[in-house]
Write an enzyme that holds these catalytic residues in place. Structure first.
Site, PDB file in Angstrom:
ATOM      1  N   LYS A  23       0.838  -1.217   0.000  1.00  0.00           N
ATOM      2  CA  LYS A  23       0.000   0.000   0.000  1.00  0.00           C
ATOM      3  C   LYS A  23       0.859   1.247   0.000  1.00  0.00           C
ATOM      4  CE  LYS A  23       0.933   1.338   4.351  1.00  0.00           C
ATOM      5  NZ  LYS A  23       1.773   2.478   4.618  1.00  0.00           N
ATOM      6  N   ASP A 159      -2.168  -1.774   9.842  1.00  0.00           N
ATOM      7  CA  ASP A 159      -2.333  -1.795   8.382  1.00  0.00           C
ATOM      8  C   ASP A 159      -2.858  -3.134   7.854  1.00  0.00           C
ATOM      9  OD1 ASP A 159      -1.276   0.771   8.230  1.00  0.00           O
ATOM     10  OD2 ASP A 159       0.758   0.091   7.772  1.00  0.00           O
TER      11      ASP A 159
HETATM   12  O1  C5P Z   1       0.116  -1.345  14.330  1.00  0.00           O
HETATM   13  P1  C5P Z   1       1.547  -1.618  14.035  1.00  0.00           P
HETATM   14  O2  C5P Z   1       2.071  -2.790  14.809  1.00  0.00           O
HETATM   15  O3  C5P Z   1       1.852  -1.738  12.579  1.00  0.00           O
HETATM   16  O4  C5P Z   1       2.357  -0.350  14.531  1.00  0.00           O
HETATM   17  C1  C5P Z   1       3.751  -0.356  14.658  1.00  0.00           C
HETATM   18  C2  C5P Z   1       4.168   0.826  15.487  1.00  0.00           C
HETATM   19  O5  C5P Z   1       3.937   2.052  14.772  1.00  0.00           O
HETATM   20  C3  C5P Z   1       3.401   0.990  16.791  1.00  0.00           C
HETATM   21  O6  C5P Z   1       3.983   0.264  17.829  1.00  0.00           O
HETATM   22  C4  C5P Z   1       3.517   2.486  17.021  1.00  0.00           C
HETATM   23  O7  C5P Z   1       4.790   2.812  17.559  1.00  0.00           O
HETATM   24  C5  C5P Z   1       3.476   3.070  15.620  1.00  0.00           C
HETATM   25  N1  C5P Z   1       2.109   3.474  15.225  1.00  0.00           N
HETATM   26  C6  C5P Z   1       1.563   4.611  15.793  1.00  0.00           C
HETATM   27  N2  C5P Z   1       0.300   4.991  15.433  1.00  0.00           N
HETATM   28  C7  C5P Z   1      -0.387   4.302  14.502  1.00  0.00           C
HETATM   29  C8  C5P Z   1       0.151   3.146  13.905  1.00  0.00           C
HETATM   30  C9  C5P Z   1       1.423   2.756  14.290  1.00  0.00           C
HETATM   31  O8  C5P Z   1       2.179   5.268  16.616  1.00  0.00           O
HETATM   32  N3  C5P Z   1      -1.603   4.711  14.154  1.00  0.00           N
END
Ligand code: C5P
Length: 324
Positions: A23, A159
């Site tokens: 994406k 995501d």
């Molecule tokens: O959700 P995901 O595991 O992909 O997110 C990885 C990291 O990215 C999270 O631990 C956070 O530090 C950051 N993140 C964030 N806000 C979001 C998505 C991700 O701060 N909306």
């Protein structure tokens, strides 16, 4: 999406293959850090035809096995932190619940055929997770419907639900709450990838520490109506002029070379240039297919081999692949 009949297992030794797309965020508006560490987002996801593939098959005994082939396969974690193994664990818990009448799943072998750059801001790991959910739902005949898979996807990462849905969608919450946006005119992209990835948490941390960063819990800015209008009409110049990524300054602060790459892409005639997600991939929008081919050739001439790729969106979300 093909749904399996609960209880009817594929024949022993059978393999199931699924694919899921990369994406680009056409807009990534970021609010103030929440108490749980995530940031509230208003984002416009756009799936492109750069697919990750997952092949799963049951093992008779032993622990789960994970194998990765393709570019950068050596930097993919093979332990329980890998989203594919976490997807398998989550589906085992789901299979044990009263709502799912399936045989208890045993150990599994998962092969990741990598095509999406690792830690590139293109959600390659999320694509793996989405493809694994689809493939294991089929292999284990769990019969989970799309809505349930999307719910489970949100537990694996912000995501992952979009990697299941594909096409174009507005993401809110931490990115996992999706509303599909109908816009099927193709957009032609040149992706400038980087041999070294950027850590998403590090980029969000840099965003928080920058002057003018939003206070905790502040709502993200809204998605520009001009961008949505451009997407619906398929006008690449209108879309290109309205690409916004609030993480871009943070990515440039951590990787100053990216700002120079983006400037070179603008000078080469792209309609719009944006850091994809938390970077470091830079997505360059071209006016049409021929324009994208020409832009890719121009940018490849000044770049290391293999770092410039063509992509087209919107692309479908995670799906089972036919067996030939
Ligand atoms: O959700 P995901 O595991 O992909 O997110 C990885 C990291 O990215 C999270 O631990 C956070 O530090 C950051 N993140 C964030 N806000 C979001 C998505 C991700 O701060 N909306």
């Amino acid at each position: 999406m093909t749904e399996a009949t609960p209880g009817a297992r594929p024949r022993p030794g059978a393999e199931v293959t699924a694919a899921a797309p990369a994406k680009i965020n056409l807009t990534l508006r970021v609010g103030g850090r929440r108490a749980d560490g995530f940031h509230p987002l208003n984002t416009l996801f756009h799936a492109v035809d750069l697919d990750e593939q997952i092949v799963v098959r049951d093992l008779t005994d032993g622990p789960d096995q994970l194998e990765v082939v393709g570019p950068q396969s050596d930097v993919v974690p093979l332990d329980g932190s890998n989203l594919v193994l976490r997807a398998a664990q989550l589906l085992r818990q789901e299979a044990a619940s009263a709502a799912v009448r399936a045989l208890p799943p045993g150990p599994v072998h998962c092969l990741i055929r990598k095509a999406i750059p690792v830690a590139g801001g293109l959600a390659g790991g999320s694509a793996d997770a989405a493809a694994a959910l689809i493939a294991l739902n089929q292999l284990w005949s769990l019969g989970l419907d799309h809505g349930r898979l999307v719910h489970l996807a949100g537990q694996l990462g912000s995501d992952v639900p979009f990697a299941l849905l594909g096409a174009n969608a507005v993401g809110t919450g931490r990115g996992e709450e999706l509303t599909a946006v109908t816009a099927n005119r193709p957009l032609h992209w040149v992706l400038l990838t980087s041999p070294v990835g950027l850590s998403t948490p590090a980029v969000f941390q840099q965003f928080d520490s920058q002057p003018g960063s939003p206070p905790p819990d502040a709502s993200p800015p809204r998605i520009s109506p001009a961008l949505l209008a451009g997407l619906r009409s398929g006008d690449p110049w209108l879309i290109g002029a309205n690409l916004v990524n609030d993480l871009e300054a943070a990515a440039f602060a951590l990787r100053p070379d990216l700002a120079r790459t983006a400037a070179a892409a603008r000078a080469a005639g792209a309609c719009g240039v944006i850091v994809s997600g938390s970077g470091p991939t830079i997505a360059c929008l071209a006016p049409d297919q021929a324009g994208a081919d020409a832009l890719a050739a121009k940018l490849a001439a000044g770049s290391a081999p293999g770092l410039v790729r063509r992509a087209t969106g919107p692309a479908p979300g995670a799906r089972l692949c036919p067996v030939y």
